[in-house]
Design a protein around this motif. Structure first.
Motif, PDB file in Angstrom:
ATOM      1  N   THR A   1      11.158  13.064 -11.830  1.00  0.00           N
ATOM      2  CA  THR A   1      11.926  13.690 -10.758  1.00  0.00           C
ATOM      3  C   THR A   1      11.030  13.821  -9.527  1.00  0.00           C
ATOM      4  N   THR A   2      11.605  14.229  -8.420  1.00  0.00           N
ATOM      5  CA  THR A   2      10.843  14.364  -7.181  1.00  0.00           C
ATOM      6  C   THR A   2      10.443  15.815  -6.922  1.00  0.00           C
ATOM      7  N   THR A   3      10.254  16.554  -8.002  1.00  0.00           N
ATOM      8  CA  THR A   3       9.783  17.931  -7.893  1.00  0.00           C
ATOM      9  C   THR A   3       8.798  18.240  -9.015  1.00  0.00           C
ATOM     10  N   LEU A   4       7.901  19.142  -8.738  1.00  0.00           N
ATOM     11  CA  LEU A   4       7.008  19.721  -9.742  1.00  0.00           C
ATOM     12  C   LEU A   4       7.057  21.205  -9.464  1.00  0.00           C
ATOM     13  N   THR A   5       7.610  21.978 -10.383  1.00  0.00           N
ATOM     14  CA  THR A   5       7.910  23.370 -10.079  1.00  0.00           C
ATOM     15  C   THR A   5       7.219  24.331 -11.036  1.00  0.00           C
ATOM     16  N   ASP A   6       7.021  25.521 -10.513  1.00  0.00           N
ATOM     17  CA  ASP A   6       6.597  26.679 -11.290  1.00  0.00           C
ATOM     18  C   ASP A   6       5.287  26.458 -12.044  1.00  0.00           C
ATOM     19  N   PHE A   7       4.249  26.011 -11.338  1.00  0.00           N
ATOM     20  CA  PHE A   7       2.927  25.947 -11.967  1.00  0.00           C
ATOM     21  C   PHE A   7       1.977  26.850 -11.189  1.00  0.00           C
ATOM     22  N   TRP A   8       0.956  27.339 -11.874  1.00  0.00           N
ATOM     23  CA  TRP A   8       0.053  28.334 -11.314  1.00  0.00           C
ATOM     24  C   TRP A   8      -1.345  27.768 -11.118  1.00  0.00           C
ATOM     25  N   THR A   9      -2.025  28.228 -10.077  1.00  0.00           N
ATOM     26  CA  THR A   9      -3.443  27.950  -9.894  1.00  0.00           C
ATOM     27  C   THR A   9      -4.153  29.282  -9.705  1.00  0.00           C
ATOM     28  N   GLN A  10      -5.435  29.290  -9.978  1.00  0.00           N
ATOM     29  CA  GLN A  10      -6.242  30.492  -9.797  1.00  0.00           C
ATOM     30  C   GLN A  10      -7.481  30.158  -8.978  1.00  0.00           C
ATOM     31  N   THR A  11      -7.825  31.024  -8.041  1.00  0.00           N
ATOM     32  CA  THR A  11      -9.064  30.876  -7.269  1.00  0.00           C
ATOM     33  C   THR A  11      -9.678  32.250  -7.069  1.00  0.00           C
ATOM     34  N   ASN A  12     -10.942  32.251  -6.743  1.00  0.00           N
ATOM     35  CA  ASN A  12     -11.547  33.495  -6.293  1.00  0.00           C
ATOM     36  C   ASN A  12     -11.008  33.793  -4.913  1.00  0.00           C
ATOM     37  N   ARG A  13     -10.894  35.003  -4.576  1.00  0.00           N
ATOM     38  CA  ARG A  13     -10.235  35.422  -3.337  1.00  0.00           C
ATOM     39  C   ARG A  13     -10.776  34.679  -2.113  1.00  0.00           C
ATOM     40  N   GLY A  14      -9.905  33.909  -1.471  1.00  0.00           N
ATOM     41  CA  GLY A  14     -10.213  33.285  -0.201  1.00  0.00           C
ATOM     42  C   GLY A  14     -11.255  32.185  -0.216  1.00  0.00           C
ATOM     43  N   THR A  15     -11.604  31.644  -1.373  1.00  0.00           N
ATOM     44  CA  THR A  15     -12.694  30.675  -1.395  1.00  0.00           C
ATOM     45  C   THR A  15     -12.252  29.223  -1.513  1.00  0.00           C
ATOM     46  N   VAL A  16     -11.034  28.961  -1.962  1.00  0.00           N
ATOM     47  CA  VAL A  16     -10.612  27.585  -2.213  1.00  0.00           C
ATOM     48  C   VAL A  16      -9.220  27.351  -1.650  1.00  0.00           C
ATOM     49  N   THR A  17      -9.044  26.219  -0.972  1.00  0.00           N
ATOM     50  CA  THR A  17      -7.729  25.754  -0.549  1.00  0.00           C
ATOM     51  C   THR A  17      -7.451  24.457  -1.287  1.00  0.00           C
ATOM     52  N   TYR A  18      -6.284  24.350  -1.887  1.00  0.00           N
ATOM     53  CA  TYR A  18      -5.891  23.132  -2.596  1.00  0.00           C
ATOM     54  C   TYR A  18      -4.919  22.330  -1.741  1.00  0.00           C
ATOM     55  N   TYR A  19      -5.130  21.028  -1.696  1.00  0.00           N
ATOM     56  CA  TYR A  19      -4.231  20.096  -1.031  1.00  0.00           C
ATOM     57  C   TYR A  19      -3.622  19.200  -2.098  1.00  0.00           C
ATOM     58  N   TYR A  20      -2.305  19.025  -2.041  1.00  0.00           N
ATOM     59  CA  TYR A  20      -1.594  18.250  -3.057  1.00  0.00           C
ATOM     60  C   TYR A  20      -1.151  16.897  -2.505  1.00  0.00           C
ATOM     61  N   PHE A  21      -1.128  15.895  -3.381  1.00  0.00           N
ATOM     62  CA  PHE A  21      -0.793  14.515  -3.034  1.00  0.00           C
ATOM     63  C   PHE A  21       0.151  13.960  -4.102  1.00  0.00           C
ATOM     64  N   VAL A  22       1.001  13.023  -3.710  1.00  0.00           N
ATOM     65  CA  VAL A  22       1.891  12.364  -4.663  1.00  0.00           C
ATOM     66  C   VAL A  22       1.823  10.854  -4.448  1.00  0.00           C
ATOM     67  N   ARG A  23       2.047  10.117  -5.521  1.00  0.00           N
ATOM     68  CA  ARG A  23       2.185   8.659  -5.405  1.00  0.00           C
ATOM     69  C   ARG A  23       3.222   8.190  -6.404  1.00  0.00           C
ATOM     70  N   ALA A  24       3.866   7.078  -6.052  1.00  0.00           N
ATOM     71  CA  ALA A  24       4.874   6.466  -6.919  1.00  0.00           C
ATOM     72  C   ALA A  24       4.194   5.457  -7.834  1.00  0.00           C
ATOM     73  N   ARG A  25       4.817   5.205  -8.972  1.00  0.00           N
ATOM     74  CA  ARG A  25       4.283   4.214  -9.899  1.00  0.00           C
ATOM     75  C   ARG A  25       5.439   3.378 -10.440  1.00  0.00           C
ATOM     76  N   ASN A  26       5.189   2.066 -10.576  1.00  0.00           N
ATOM     77  CA  ASN A  26       6.122   1.168 -11.259  1.00  0.00           C
ATOM     78  C   ASN A  26       5.302   0.163 -12.052  1.00  0.00           C
ATOM     79  N   ALA A  27       5.916  -0.898 -12.538  1.00  0.00           N
ATOM     80  CA  ALA A  27       5.210  -1.867 -13.383  1.00  0.00           C
ATOM     81  C   ALA A  27       4.025  -2.516 -12.671  1.00  0.00           C
ATOM     82  N   ALA A  28       4.069  -2.576 -11.346  1.00  0.00           N
ATOM     83  CA  ALA A  28       2.980  -3.174 -10.573  1.00  0.00           C
ATOM     84  C   ALA A  28       1.794  -2.229 -10.398  1.00  0.00           C
ATOM     85  N   GLY A  29       1.969  -0.955 -10.740  1.00  0.00           N
ATOM     86  CA  GLY A  29       0.894   0.022 -10.601  1.00  0.00           C
ATOM     87  C   GLY A  29       1.250   1.122  -9.625  1.00  0.00           C
TER      88      GLY A  29
END
Length: 94
Positions: free
Chosen positions: A55-83
């Motif tokens: 599907t085109t969603t990823l929902t309701d997952f949690w991350t943990q960091t120490n207060r104010g020390t880490v920023t996460y950036y998310y990326f997506v890619r499509a995959r088919n038989a060609a890779g």
């Protein structure tokens, strides 16, 4: 690849901050599955964290960091038989 968008809710529990994420992205013609990865910079990750998404969603997952020390950036890619496609642009960072 279409841009990935994210939303989050944060919980501050003492020294740690927990964030509940919901990611979404546009469908890609010809894609069989999608992969999502993250990094602490706007450079795409070396590998995917979540694979085989049908599907085109990823929902309701949690991350943990120490207060104010880490920023996460998310990326997506499509995959088919060609890779996998190239990674999307980074999400806004949460």
């Amino acid at each position: 690849m279409t841009r990935i968008t994210s939303s989050s809710k944060r919980q501050d529990w003492g020294y740690s901050v927990y964030a509940n994420y919901n990611l979404s992205w546009g469908a890609v013609t010809g894609a069989n599955t999608y992969e999502v990865g993250y990094n602490t910079t706007t450079t795409p990750p070396a590998s995917a964290t979540w694979t085989g998404l049908t599907t085109t969603t990823l929902t309701d997952f949690w991350t943990q960091t120490n207060r104010g020390t880490v920023t996460y950036y998310y990326f997506v890619r499509a995959r088919n038989a060609a890779g996998p496609s190239a990674w999307s642009s980074a999400s806004g960072g949460q």
